[in-house]
Design a protein around this motif. Structure first.
Motif, mmCIF file in Angstrom:
data_model
loop_
_atom_site.group_PDB
_atom_site.id
_atom_site.type_symbol
_atom_site.label_atom_id
_atom_site.label_comp_id
_atom_site.label_asym_id
_atom_site.label_seq_id
_atom_site.Cartn_x
_atom_site.Cartn_y
_atom_site.Cartn_z
ATOM 1 N N TYR A 37 31.355 91.811 -35.549
ATOM 2 C CA TYR A 37 29.984 91.448 -35.937
ATOM 3 C C TYR A 37 29.795 89.931 -35.875
ATOM 4 C CZ TYR A 37 25.822 90.920 -38.841
ATOM 5 O OH TYR A 37 24.595 90.574 -39.315
ATOM 6 N N GLN A 38 30.744 89.208 -36.459
ATOM 7 C CA GLN A 38 30.636 87.747 -36.476
ATOM 8 C C GLN A 38 30.695 87.166 -35.064
ATOM 9 O OE1 GLN A 38 33.749 86.578 -39.164
ATOM 10 N NE2 GLN A 38 32.408 86.699 -40.957
ATOM 11 N N GLN A 41 27.403 87.648 -33.381
ATOM 12 C CA GLN A 41 26.402 86.730 -33.919
ATOM 13 C C GLN A 41 26.605 85.312 -33.373
ATOM 14 O OE1 GLN A 41 23.741 87.547 -35.968
ATOM 15 N NE2 GLN A 41 24.396 89.597 -35.392
ATOM 16 N N GLY A 44 25.876 85.153 -29.590
ATOM 17 C CA GLY A 44 24.543 85.573 -29.209
ATOM 18 C C GLY A 44 24.542 86.847 -28.385
ATOM 19 N N HIS A 46 24.905 90.976 -27.611
ATOM 20 C CA HIS A 46 24.294 92.184 -28.136
ATOM 21 C C HIS A 46 25.326 93.300 -28.059
ATOM 22 C CE1 HIS A 46 20.427 90.215 -28.212
ATOM 23 N NE2 HIS A 46 20.697 89.763 -27.007
ATOM 24 N N GLN A 50 25.019 98.936 -33.220
ATOM 25 C CA GLN A 50 24.770 98.032 -34.344
ATOM 26 C C GLN A 50 25.962 98.060 -35.288
ATOM 27 O OE1 GLN A 50 22.403 95.890 -35.071
ATOM 28 N NE2 GLN A 50 21.293 96.296 -33.193
#
Length: 56
Positions: A37-38, A41, A44, A46, A50
């Motif tokens: 996840y980090q 982020q 940038g 995708h 999720q």
């Protein structure tokens, strides 16, 4: 010996180890999800799915 396996069930000793030392496998999985996840982020990117929000 009967040849039976614990299909889908962890061996009984695993439950004892989890009680004594914590669920290391689950902790490692959560840490990997957090790192993924980090990284997504920060870069940038995708991710394909999720990821879970970071644990606090």
């Amino acid at each position: 010996m009967t040849g039976r396996t614990n299909e889908g069930n962890p061996p009984p000793i695993y439950e004892d180890l989890v009680r004594e030392r914590g669920d290391v496998v689950a902790d490692a999985r959560a840490a990997a999800e957090q790192a993924q996840y980090q990284a997504a982020q920060l870069l940038g990117g995708h991710p394909l799915h999720q990821p879970l929000p970071p644990r606090v």
